[in-house]
Scaffold this motif. Structure first.
Motif, PDB file in Angstrom:
ATOM      1  N   PRO A 167       0.817  -1.226   0.000  1.00  0.00           N
ATOM      2  CA  PRO A 167       0.000   0.000   0.000  1.00  0.00           C
ATOM      3  C   PRO A 167       0.846   1.269   0.000  1.00  0.00           C
ATOM      4  CG  PRO A 167      -0.946  -1.610   1.485  1.00  0.00           C
ATOM      5  CD  PRO A 167       0.367  -2.181   1.024  1.00  0.00           C
ATOM      6  N   GLU A 168       2.009   1.225   0.621  1.00  0.00           N
ATOM      7  CA  GLU A 168       2.862   2.410   0.648  1.00  0.00           C
ATOM      8  C   GLU A 168       3.511   2.719  -0.696  1.00  0.00           C
ATOM      9  OE1 GLU A 168       2.945  -0.201   2.751  1.00  0.00           O
ATOM     10  OE2 GLU A 168       5.018  -0.695   3.342  1.00  0.00           O
ATOM     11  N   ASP A 169       3.333   1.837  -1.675  1.00  0.00           N
ATOM     12  CA  ASP A 169       3.802   2.133  -3.031  1.00  0.00           C
ATOM     13  C   ASP A 169       2.801   2.991  -3.804  1.00  0.00           C
ATOM     14  OD1 ASP A 169       5.026  -1.221  -3.162  1.00  0.00           O
ATOM     15  OD2 ASP A 169       6.216   0.600  -2.889  1.00  0.00           O
ATOM     16  N   THR A 170       1.647   3.215  -3.214  1.00  0.00           N
ATOM     17  CA  THR A 170       0.633   4.030  -3.862  1.00  0.00           C
ATOM     18  C   THR A 170       1.142   5.448  -4.086  1.00  0.00           C
ATOM     19  OG1 THR A 170      -1.208   2.766  -2.944  1.00  0.00           O
ATOM     20  CG2 THR A 170      -1.669   5.039  -3.602  1.00  0.00           C
ATOM     21  N   ALA A 171       1.088   5.887  -5.330  1.00  0.00           N
ATOM     22  CA  ALA A 171       1.596   7.206  -5.699  1.00  0.00           C
ATOM     23  C   ALA A 171       1.342   7.439  -7.182  1.00  0.00           C
ATOM     24  CB  ALA A 171       3.096   7.305  -5.417  1.00  0.00           C
ATOM     25  N   VAL A 172       1.595   8.657  -7.605  1.00  0.00           N
ATOM     26  CA  VAL A 172       1.677   8.942  -9.035  1.00  0.00           C
ATOM     27  C   VAL A 172       3.132   8.718  -9.444  1.00  0.00           C
ATOM     28  CG1 VAL A 172       1.386  10.638 -10.869  1.00  0.00           C
ATOM     29  CG2 VAL A 172      -0.204  10.606  -8.930  1.00  0.00           C
ATOM     30  N   TYR A 173       3.319   7.911 -10.451  1.00  0.00           N
ATOM     31  CA  TYR A 173       4.661   7.578 -10.913  1.00  0.00           C
ATOM     32  C   TYR A 173       4.967   8.383 -12.175  1.00  0.00           C
ATOM     33  CZ  TYR A 173       5.099   3.780  -7.587  1.00  0.00           C
ATOM     34  OH  TYR A 173       5.209   3.060  -6.434  1.00  0.00           O
ATOM     35  N   TYR A 174       6.128   9.012 -12.170  1.00  0.00           N
ATOM     36  CA  TYR A 174       6.543   9.865 -13.278  1.00  0.00           C
ATOM     37  C   TYR A 174       7.817   9.325 -13.912  1.00  0.00           C
ATOM     38  CZ  TYR A 174       3.442  13.359 -11.186  1.00  0.00           C
ATOM     39  OH  TYR A 174       2.362  14.038 -10.679  1.00  0.00           O
ATOM     40  N   CYS A 175       7.807   9.249 -15.218  1.00  0.00           N
ATOM     41  CA  CYS A 175       9.021   8.916 -15.956  1.00  0.00           C
ATOM     42  C   CYS A 175       9.856  10.181 -16.124  1.00  0.00           C
ATOM     43  CB  CYS A 175       8.648   8.354 -17.322  1.00  0.00           C
ATOM     44  SG  CYS A 175      10.055   7.846 -18.328  1.00  0.00           S
ATOM     45  N   ASN A 176      11.153  10.008 -16.039  1.00  0.00           N
ATOM     46  CA  ASN A 176      12.071  11.138 -16.142  1.00  0.00           C
ATOM     47  C   ASN A 176      13.206  10.803 -17.092  1.00  0.00           C
ATOM     48  OD1 ASN A 176      14.961  12.025 -14.870  1.00  0.00           O
ATOM     49  ND2 ASN A 176      13.496  13.713 -14.786  1.00  0.00           N
ATOM     50  N   ALA A 177      13.618  11.783 -17.860  1.00  0.00           N
ATOM     51  CA  ALA A 177      14.790  11.628 -18.717  1.00  0.00           C
ATOM     52  C   ALA A 177      15.740  12.786 -18.466  1.00  0.00           C
ATOM     53  CB  ALA A 177      14.388  11.577 -20.187  1.00  0.00           C
ATOM     54  N   LYS A 178      17.010  12.457 -18.337  1.00  0.00           N
ATOM     55  CA  LYS A 178      18.045  13.483 -18.168  1.00  0.00           C
ATOM     56  C   LYS A 178      18.843  13.561 -19.452  1.00  0.00           C
ATOM     57  CE  LYS A 178      22.046  14.760 -15.312  1.00  0.00           C
ATOM     58  NZ  LYS A 178      23.055  14.664 -16.376  1.00  0.00           N
TER      59      LYS A 178
END
Length: 119
Positions: free
Chosen positions: A87-98
């Motif tokens: 349950p603590e993995d609940t979140a909005v996940y964002y992909c990022n590129a550097k």
């Protein structure tokens, strides 16, 4: 410019699995690292996992042994396989590129995908 499109979020029960995908387009030759961040309500955005152009990966301690980051260079896509979800993995996940250089880095973000883990 780099465009990132994410997919794969959803609702899953604790102990279940999800796989997130992030496809990059545009100036992909300039990318030197990609990764996934997440942000839960009321919390700061945090790094979940990252992969460099050389293939080196790093993970947040909270996901080590449960999440695996991989990439498909032919399709300019990175994947985040998430197992044993909590349950603590609940979140909005964002992909990022550097991209860019060390002196002039550029950061790109996807639109975010919601992951909800029910107990």
């Amino acid at each position: 410019q780099v465009q990132l499109v994410e997919s794969g979020g959803g609702l899953v029960q604790a102990g279940g699995s999800l796989r997130l995908s992030c496809s990059a387009s545009g100036s992909i030759f300039s990318i030197n690292a990609m990764g996934w961040y997440r942000q839960a309500p009321g919390k700061q955005r945090e790094l979940v996992a990252g992969i460099t152009s050389a293939g080196s990966t790093n993970y947040a301690d909270s996901v080590k042994g449960r999440f695996t980051l991989s990439r498909d260079n032919a399709n300019n896509t990175v994947y985040l396989q998430m197992n044993s979800l909590k349950p603590e993995d609940t979140a909005v996940y964002y992909c990022n590129a550097k991209a860019g250089t060390r002196s002039y880095p550029a950061y790109y973000w996807g639109q975010g995908t919601q992951v909800t883990v029910s107990s």
